[in-house]
Motif scaffolding. Structure first.
Motif, PDB file in Angstrom:
ATOM      1  N   GLU A   3      56.951  12.501  57.383  1.00 34.95           N
ATOM      2  CA  GLU A   3      56.470  13.719  56.749  1.00 34.95           C
ATOM      3  C   GLU A   3      56.239  14.828  57.783  1.00 34.95           C
ATOM      4  O   GLU A   3      55.628  14.603  58.817  1.00 34.95           O
ATOM      5  CB  GLU A   3      55.154  13.358  56.055  1.00 34.95           C
ATOM      6  N   GLN A   4      56.743  16.009  57.483  1.00 37.43           N
ATOM      7  CA  GLN A   4      56.560  17.174  58.347  1.00 37.43           C
ATOM      8  C   GLN A   4      55.154  17.735  58.121  1.00 37.43           C
ATOM      9  O   GLN A   4      54.732  17.909  56.986  1.00 37.43           O
ATOM     10  CB  GLN A   4      57.611  18.246  58.003  1.00 37.43           C
ATOM     11  N   LEU A   5      54.427  17.997  59.214  1.00 38.02           N
ATOM     12  CA  LEU A   5      53.098  18.591  59.091  1.00 38.02           C
ATOM     13  C   LEU A   5      53.224  20.053  58.702  1.00 38.02           C
ATOM     14  O   LEU A   5      54.019  20.793  59.268  1.00 38.02           O
ATOM     15  CB  LEU A   5      52.327  18.465  60.412  1.00 38.02           C
ATOM     16  N   GLN A   6      52.420  20.460  57.747  1.00 37.31           N
ATOM     17  CA  GLN A   6      52.448  21.846  57.276  1.00 37.31           C
ATOM     18  C   GLN A   6      51.724  22.751  58.269  1.00 37.31           C
ATOM     19  O   GLN A   6      50.674  22.385  58.786  1.00 37.31           O
ATOM     20  CB  GLN A   6      51.771  21.947  55.900  1.00 37.31           C
ATOM     21  N   PRO A   7      52.283  23.945  58.527  1.00 37.14           N
ATOM     22  CA  PRO A   7      51.585  24.887  59.404  1.00 37.14           C
ATOM     23  C   PRO A   7      50.242  25.298  58.795  1.00 37.14           C
ATOM     24  O   PRO A   7      50.100  25.377  57.571  1.00 37.14           O
ATOM     25  CB  PRO A   7      52.524  26.091  59.462  1.00 37.14           C
ATOM     26  N   VAL A   8      49.269  25.529  59.656  1.00 39.23           N
ATOM     27  CA  VAL A   8      47.932  25.939  59.229  1.00 39.23           C
ATOM     28  C   VAL A   8      47.608  27.279  59.887  1.00 39.23           C
ATOM     29  O   VAL A   8      47.785  27.446  61.097  1.00 39.23           O
ATOM     30  CB  VAL A   8      46.874  24.888  59.651  1.00 39.23           C
ATOM     31  N   PHE A   9      47.152  28.233  59.069  1.00 41.93           N
ATOM     32  CA  PHE A   9      46.643  29.503  59.580  1.00 41.93           C
ATOM     33  C   PHE A   9      45.414  29.867  58.768  1.00 41.93           C
ATOM     34  O   PHE A   9      45.485  29.956  57.539  1.00 41.93           O
ATOM     35  CB  PHE A   9      47.681  30.628  59.465  1.00 41.93           C
TER      36      PHE A   9
END
Length: 145
Positions: A3-9
């Motif tokens: 699973e690709q980690l989702q970007p966080v902002f």
């Protein structure tokens, strides 16, 4: 687990880090009727303060002069703490150099206008800044050296 980690902002906090107003020629400067010459200098920097947390700082100095007399000098450091995760260094750099300053600038603009008005002068409204152009110009200058 591929699973690709989702970007966080996320914006954690926006605050005024430093603020100063000087009116060295008061009270006589308030009697001047000439239109002042306004000079603005804007700078920015950022730093990592913890894993995935960054402080971005915009600094502006606004100087108003009538002839050779300083009417007022305002310096503001507008800062923000941003949570940024799951991005590569190449992706984080423009977020810190373009995205975060775009978020902070309206706050900086409001503080300058408010503090100049509170100091007894007509408000100074800072013109919009194209942080993308500033970012790319700095990158080009860095690559030349």
């Amino acid at each position: 687990m591929n699973e690709q980690l989702q970007p966080v902002f996320a914006i954690e906090k926006i605050y005024v880090k430093d603020l100063s107003v000087e009116i060295p020629n008061a009270p006589n400067i308030f009697l001047e009727r000439d239109t002042p010459e306004i000079n603005m200098q804007l700078g920015g920097k950022n730093q990592s303060i913890d894993e995935g947390l960054y402080e971005v700082l915009l600094t502006v100095t606004v100087t108003a002069k009538i002839k050779d007399k300083i009417m007022f000098l305002v310096e503001v450091q507008q800062a923000g703490i941003f949570r940024i995760r799951n991005l590569s260094d190449e992706e984080i750099d423009p977020v810190l150099g373009i995205g975060c300053p775009n978020i902070l600038f309206p706050y900086l603009r409001e503080v300058v206008s408010d503090i100049v008005t509170r100091a007894g002068f007509p408000p100074v409204i800072l013109s919009p800044v194209n942080f993308e152009a500033v970012y790319h110009q700095k990158k080009a200058e860095t690559n030349q050296n």
